[in-house]
Design a protein around this motif. Structure first.
Motif, PDB file in Angstrom:
ATOM      1  N   HIS A  40      -9.034 -42.138 -29.183  1.00 39.46           N
ATOM      2  CA  HIS A  40     -10.439 -41.619 -30.181  1.00 39.46           C
ATOM      3  C   HIS A  40     -10.727 -42.759 -29.781  1.00 39.46           C
ATOM      4  CE1 HIS A  40     -11.890 -41.222 -33.674  1.00 39.46           C
ATOM      5  NE2 HIS A  40     -12.847 -40.123 -32.929  1.00 39.46           N
ATOM      6  N   PRO A  41     -11.949 -43.347 -30.473  1.00 39.49           N
ATOM      7  CA  PRO A  41     -12.903 -42.957 -30.515  1.00 39.49           C
ATOM      8  C   PRO A  41     -13.339 -43.141 -29.316  1.00 39.49           C
ATOM      9  CG  PRO A  41     -13.108 -45.479 -31.292  1.00 39.49           C
ATOM     10  CD  PRO A  41     -11.559 -45.034 -30.813  1.00 39.49           C
ATOM     11  N   TRP A  42     -12.786 -43.453 -28.173  1.00 33.95           N
ATOM     12  CA  TRP A  42     -13.858 -43.989 -27.218  1.00 33.95           C
ATOM     13  C   TRP A  42     -13.512 -43.438 -25.672  1.00 33.95           C
ATOM     14  CZ3 TRP A  42     -14.489 -48.896 -28.453  1.00 33.95           C
ATOM     15  CH2 TRP A  42     -13.405 -49.264 -29.384  1.00 33.95           C
ATOM     16  N   LEU A  43     -12.933 -41.853 -26.177  1.00 30.74           N
ATOM     17  CA  LEU A  43     -13.547 -40.978 -24.549  1.00 30.74           C
ATOM     18  C   LEU A  43     -13.300 -39.951 -25.195  1.00 30.74           C
ATOM     19  CD1 LEU A  43     -11.067 -40.593 -21.825  1.00 30.74           C
ATOM     20  CD2 LEU A  43     -11.316 -43.086 -23.845  1.00 30.74           C
ATOM     21  N   PHE A  44     -13.364 -38.497 -24.621  1.00 32.65           N
ATOM     22  CA  PHE A  44     -13.006 -37.361 -24.982  1.00 32.65           C
ATOM     23  C   PHE A  44     -13.259 -36.241 -24.151  1.00 32.65           C
ATOM     24  CE2 PHE A  44     -15.470 -39.447 -28.180  1.00 32.65           C
ATOM     25  CZ  PHE A  44     -14.276 -39.221 -29.988  1.00 32.65           C
ATOM     26  N   PRO A  45     -12.265 -36.142 -23.114  1.00 34.73           N
ATOM     27  CA  PRO A  45     -11.314 -35.334 -22.049  1.00 34.73           C
ATOM     28  C   PRO A  45     -11.704 -34.316 -22.408  1.00 34.73           C
ATOM     29  CG  PRO A  45      -9.613 -36.893 -22.566  1.00 34.73           C
ATOM     30  CD  PRO A  45     -11.091 -37.348 -23.866  1.00 34.73           C
ATOM     31  N   PRO A  46     -11.932 -33.239 -21.665  1.00 33.77           N
ATOM     32  CA  PRO A  46     -11.409 -31.511 -22.077  1.00 33.77           C
ATOM     33  C   PRO A  46     -10.226 -31.397 -22.266  1.00 33.77           C
ATOM     34  CG  PRO A  46     -12.008 -31.771 -19.754  1.00 33.77           C
ATOM     35  CD  PRO A  46     -12.264 -33.140 -20.212  1.00 33.77           C
ATOM     36  N   ASP A  47     -10.458 -30.817 -23.721  1.00 36.93           N
ATOM     37  CA  ASP A  47      -8.523 -30.406 -23.561  1.00 36.93           C
ATOM     38  C   ASP A  47      -8.443 -28.814 -23.718  1.00 36.93           C
ATOM     39  OD1 ASP A  47     -10.669 -30.034 -26.218  1.00 36.93           O
ATOM     40  OD2 ASP A  47      -9.253 -31.202 -27.749  1.00 36.93           O
ATOM     41  N   SER A  48      -9.421 -28.300 -23.545  1.00 38.51           N
ATOM     42  CA  SER A  48      -9.567 -26.593 -23.162  1.00 38.51           C
ATOM     43  C   SER A  48      -9.366 -26.195 -21.985  1.00 38.51           C
ATOM     44  CB  SER A  48     -10.016 -25.619 -24.693  1.00 38.51           C
ATOM     45  OG  SER A  48     -11.244 -25.973 -23.922  1.00 38.51           O
ATOM     46  N   ALA A  49      -8.967 -25.268 -21.284  1.00 38.67           N
ATOM     47  CA  ALA A  49      -9.151 -24.324 -20.135  1.00 38.67           C
ATOM     48  C   ALA A  49     -10.606 -24.629 -20.074  1.00 38.67           C
ATOM     49  CB  ALA A  49      -8.153 -22.884 -20.265  1.00 38.67           C
ATOM     50  N   GLU A  50     -11.549 -23.888 -20.953  1.00 40.08           N
ATOM     51  CA  GLU A  50     -12.565 -23.268 -19.942  1.00 40.08           C
ATOM     52  C   GLU A  50     -13.422 -25.230 -19.948  1.00 40.08           C
ATOM     53  OE1 GLU A  50     -11.320 -22.787 -23.982  1.00 40.08           O
ATOM     54  OE2 GLU A  50     -10.978 -20.306 -22.997  1.00 40.08           O
ATOM     55  N   ALA A  51     -13.378 -25.669 -21.502  1.00 43.78           N
ATOM     56  CA  ALA A  51     -13.959 -27.442 -20.973  1.00 43.78           C
ATOM     57  C   ALA A  51     -13.120 -27.759 -19.649  1.00 43.78           C
ATOM     58  CB  ALA A  51     -13.180 -28.153 -22.185  1.00 43.78           C
TER      59      ALA A  51
END
Length: 188
Positions: A40-51
Motif C-alpha cells: 500500500h498504496p502502490w499495488l493491490f495483488p489479489p488476496d482472496s481465492a475468488e480474486a
C-alpha cells in the motif's frame, strides 16, 4: 521434483521463474495478505481465492499477458520454494512493436533480499529470448522508491513522465516511464 510440479522457465542462483497456476492461489493470497503494508498504496495483488482465480485466469488465458512467479529455489518442496514475488508482462503487442509493460511486486518475507532483482532479470531475459519481445516498459509512481530502485538496478532507463496515467487507490496517479530494449541487454 515430481513430474506434475510446475517447472522453472529460467533459474538464477537463488530463484527461478515459472508461470502462474491455479494451484498457487492459497500461497499467493496468503503472501498478499501478509504484505498489505508493504504494497500500500502502490499495488493491490489479489488476496482472496475468488480474486486470485480471476487474476490467474487472465494471466494464463489472455495472449496479451504473461505472468511469472518468482520462487525461491528449494529442492525440498515440490515445485520449488516459496513464492517471493511476481512479475507480469501486460499489454503485449506483436508485429512491429514487440513490446510489453511490466508490473511487479515482492512479498514481505522476500523484500530487501535481492530476490526480485534476480527474478526481474530472469523475466527480462525470457521476454527478450523465448518470447521474442524487443522492448519492455515499467510505469512507476514517482514516490515508489523501491520499485524505481529495482528498475534502475535491472538496467531500465528513465524515459519520461506521464501525469495522471493510471487509476490506483481511488485517484489518477502520475507515473515515470522506465524502459529497456533487447539491444541494451545483449550489448550490456
Amino acid at each position: 521434483m515430481p513430474h506434475n510440479a510446475p517447472r522453472h522457465l529460467a533459474e538464477g542462483p537463488r530463484v527461478g521463474i515459472r508461470h502462474f497456476t491455479h494451484e498457487d492461489g492459497a500461497e499467493f493470497t496468503a503472501r498478499a495478505r501478509e504484505s498489505k503494508d508493504l504494497h500500500h498504496p502502490w499495488l493491490f495483488p489479489p488476496d482472496s481465492a475468488e480474486a486470485y482465480d480471476a487474476y490467474a485466469s487472465r494471466l494464463i488465458e489472455d495472449p496479451t499477458k504473461a505472468g511469472f512467479l518468482v520462487c525461491e529455489k528449494d529442492t525440498g518442496k515440490a515445485g520449488g520454494g516459496s513464492i517471493a514475488g511476481f512479475v507480469n508482462i501486460n499489454n503485449i503487442v506483436q508485429g512491429g512493436f514487440l513490446s510489453g509493460a511490466l508490473g511487479y511486486g515482492a512479498f514481505a518475507h522476500a523484500a530487501g533480499r535481492g530476490l526480485m532483482r534476480e527474478g526481474l532479470d530472469l523475466v527480462v531475459r525470457h521476454a527478450f529470448g523465448p518470447m521474442r519481445l524487443h522492448r519492455l516498459e515499467i510505469n512507476v509512481q514517482p514516490g515508489n522508491a523501491a520499485s524505481i530502485a529495482l528498475a534502475r538496478a535491472c538496467g531500465f532507463h528513465l524515459e519520461g513522465f506521464s501525469p495522471r496515467m493510471l487509476f490506483i487507490d481511488g485517484a489518477w496517479r502520475d507515473h515515470q516511464r522506465w524502459a529497456i530494449t533487447a539491444e541494451t541487454v545483449t550489448s550490456g
